[in-house]
Design a protein around this motif. Structure first.
Motif, mmCIF file in Angstrom:
data_model
loop_
_atom_site.group_PDB
_atom_site.id
_atom_site.type_symbol
_atom_site.label_atom_id
_atom_site.label_comp_id
_atom_site.label_asym_id
_atom_site.label_seq_id
_atom_site.Cartn_x
_atom_site.Cartn_y
_atom_site.Cartn_z
ATOM 1 N N THR A 41 70.670 -11.307 10.253
ATOM 2 C CA THR A 41 70.331 -9.964 10.750
ATOM 3 C C THR A 41 69.674 -9.082 9.706
ATOM 4 O O THR A 41 69.060 -8.083 10.050
ATOM 5 C CB THR A 41 71.588 -9.237 11.266
ATOM 6 N N GLY A 42 69.853 -9.407 8.441
ATOM 7 C CA GLY A 42 69.315 -8.564 7.381
ATOM 8 C C GLY A 42 70.236 -7.398 7.038
ATOM 9 O O GLY A 42 69.932 -6.621 6.140
ATOM 10 N N LEU A 43 71.366 -7.261 7.743
ATOM 11 C CA LEU A 43 72.323 -6.199 7.453
ATOM 12 C C LEU A 43 73.287 -6.660 6.365
ATOM 13 O O LEU A 43 73.625 -7.831 6.279
ATOM 14 C CB LEU A 43 73.122 -5.832 8.704
ATOM 15 N N LYS A 44 73.722 -5.706 5.552
ATOM 16 C CA LYS A 44 74.694 -6.021 4.510
ATOM 17 C C LYS A 44 76.091 -5.666 5.018
ATOM 18 O O LYS A 44 76.327 -4.560 5.474
ATOM 19 C CB LYS A 44 74.407 -5.204 3.256
ATOM 20 N N CYS A 45 76.989 -6.611 4.927
ATOM 21 C CA CYS A 45 78.375 -6.334 5.304
ATOM 22 C C CYS A 45 79.077 -5.666 4.115
ATOM 23 O O CYS A 45 78.527 -5.638 3.018
ATOM 24 C CB CYS A 45 79.082 -7.615 5.729
ATOM 25 N N PRO A 46 80.280 -5.135 4.317
ATOM 26 C CA PRO A 46 80.984 -4.509 3.191
ATOM 27 C C PRO A 46 81.286 -5.474 2.050
ATOM 28 O O PRO A 46 81.468 -5.063 0.925
ATOM 29 C CB PRO A 46 82.284 -4.001 3.814
ATOM 30 N N GLY A 47 81.313 -6.763 2.328
ATOM 31 C CA GLY A 47 81.615 -7.736 1.290
ATOM 32 C C GLY A 47 80.404 -8.263 0.552
ATOM 33 O O GLY A 47 80.550 -8.980 -0.439
ATOM 34 N N ALA A 65 79.604 -5.037 -12.081
ATOM 35 C CA ALA A 65 80.397 -5.361 -10.894
ATOM 36 C C ALA A 65 80.390 -4.196 -9.912
ATOM 37 O O ALA A 65 80.271 -4.395 -8.699
ATOM 38 C CB ALA A 65 81.821 -5.714 -11.288
ATOM 39 N N ILE A 66 80.494 -2.983 -10.422
ATOM 40 C CA ILE A 66 80.447 -1.802 -9.549
ATOM 41 C C ILE A 66 79.070 -1.669 -8.925
ATOM 42 O O ILE A 66 78.935 -1.298 -7.763
ATOM 43 C CB ILE A 66 80.839 -0.547 -10.343
ATOM 44 N N ARG A 67 78.032 -2.003 -9.665
ATOM 45 C CA ARG A 67 76.678 -1.942 -9.105
ATOM 46 C C ARG A 67 76.478 -2.973 -7.991
ATOM 47 O O ARG A 67 75.782 -2.719 -7.020
ATOM 48 C CB ARG A 67 75.641 -2.165 -10.196
ATOM 49 N N ILE A 73 86.813 -2.085 -5.327
ATOM 50 C CA ILE A 73 87.860 -1.241 -5.907
ATOM 51 C C ILE A 73 88.896 -0.854 -4.841
ATOM 52 O O ILE A 73 90.091 -1.093 -5.038
ATOM 53 C CB ILE A 73 87.257 -0.010 -6.606
ATOM 54 N N PRO A 74 88.489 -0.270 -3.685
ATOM 55 C CA PRO A 74 89.517 0.009 -2.676
ATOM 56 C C PRO A 74 90.116 -1.262 -2.076
ATOM 57 O O PRO A 74 91.290 -1.277 -1.709
ATOM 58 C CB PRO A 74 88.793 0.841 -1.618
ATOM 59 N N ALA A 75 89.334 -2.325 -1.999
ATOM 60 C CA ALA A 75 89.877 -3.581 -1.475
ATOM 61 C C ALA A 75 90.979 -4.109 -2.388
ATOM 62 O O ALA A 75 92.010 -4.593 -1.912
ATOM 63 C CB ALA A 75 88.761 -4.607 -1.322
ATOM 64 N N ALA A 76 90.782 -4.002 -3.683
ATOM 65 C CA ALA A 76 91.819 -4.430 -4.625
ATOM 66 C C ALA A 76 93.068 -3.558 -4.475
ATOM 67 O O ALA A 76 94.194 -4.054 -4.581
ATOM 68 C CB ALA A 76 91.289 -4.372 -6.055
ATOM 69 N N GLY A 77 92.883 -2.264 -4.201
ATOM 70 C CA GLY A 77 94.022 -1.381 -3.975
ATOM 71 C C GLY A 77 94.823 -1.773 -2.750
ATOM 72 O O GLY A 77 96.053 -1.787 -2.779
ATOM 73 N N VAL A 78 94.138 -2.111 -1.671
ATOM 74 C CA VAL A 78 94.825 -2.534 -0.452
ATOM 75 C C VAL A 78 95.556 -3.847 -0.686
ATOM 76 O O VAL A 78 96.695 -4.027 -0.230
ATOM 77 C CB VAL A 78 93.833 -2.645 0.731
ATOM 78 N N GLY A 110 93.042 3.874 7.214
ATOM 79 C CA GLY A 110 92.086 4.461 6.281
ATOM 80 C C GLY A 110 91.120 3.427 5.732
ATOM 81 O O GLY A 110 89.917 3.683 5.609
ATOM 82 N N PHE A 111 91.634 2.253 5.403
ATOM 83 C CA PHE A 111 90.781 1.195 4.876
ATOM 84 C C PHE A 111 89.796 0.714 5.931
ATOM 85 O O PHE A 111 88.638 0.437 5.623
ATOM 86 C CB PHE A 111 91.637 0.037 4.367
ATOM 87 N N GLY A 112 90.242 0.630 7.171
ATOM 88 C CA GLY A 112 89.334 0.237 8.259
ATOM 89 C C GLY A 112 88.209 1.234 8.445
ATOM 90 O O GLY A 112 87.041 0.860 8.590
ATOM 91 N N MET A 113 88.537 2.522 8.418
ATOM 92 C CA MET A 113 87.491 3.554 8.552
ATOM 93 C C MET A 113 86.557 3.534 7.352
ATOM 94 O O MET A 113 85.350 3.693 7.497
ATOM 95 C CB MET A 113 88.133 4.925 8.725
ATOM 96 N N LEU A 114 87.115 3.332 6.164
ATOM 97 C CA LEU A 114 86.287 3.255 4.959
ATOM 98 C C LEU A 114 85.350 2.052 5.014
ATOM 99 O O LEU A 114 84.185 2.148 4.622
ATOM 100 C CB LEU A 114 87.182 3.171 3.720
#
Length: 127
Positions: A41-47, A65-67, A73-78, A110-114
């Motif tokens: 699709t050419g879309l980028k997923c959150p991962g 890594a942040i770039r 970062i939030p995934a590691a928190g969850v 919250g993580f789902g909305m983020l």
């Protein structure tokens, strides 16, 4: 027990790859499959970029890594919250404190909305 095993495997994998040559790390990168959403699709997923971010962390380049993907970062928190929950569940048996159930539920919502917001924003502004 399963989470403890996975954490031990991830830690061992981290230590082993941290001390390997760039050719070995490239070999492991080549084993990772492509993202079907981005490919078709050419879309980028959150991962998208998460694997590159992980390998940048292994090499000690946290800014890169942040770039690649700031979402790790939030995934590691969850994941940390879920690990704590599993540990408490194991210690206390089948009972969970009420406050923990509220924290978990709000964290997942919250993580789902983020996640959805991040996917929309990163595809609009292409980062």
């Amino acid at each position: 027990m399963l989470l403890t095993g996975l954490a031990l495997f991830a830690f061992t994998f981290f230590i082993v790859l941290k001390h390997q040559s760039p050719a070995t790390i490239q070999w492991v990168r080549d084993l990772v499959p492509f993202c079907p959403l981005a490919h078709y699709t050419g879309l980028k997923c959150p991962g998208c970029g998460g694997t590159r971010a992980y390998f940048a962390c292994l090499q000690g380049d946290y800014l890169q890594a942040i770039r690649y993907n700031i979402f790790w970062i939030p995934a590691a928190g969850v994941l940390l919250i879920e690990y704590i929950h599993s540990f408490l569940y194991m210690i206390r048996g089948n009972t969970q404190p009420r406050w923990w159930q509220l924290v978990r539920a709000r964290t997942y919502y919250g993580f789902g909305m983020l996640t959805v917001t991040y996917m929309i924003v990163r595809n609009i502004w292409d980062f």
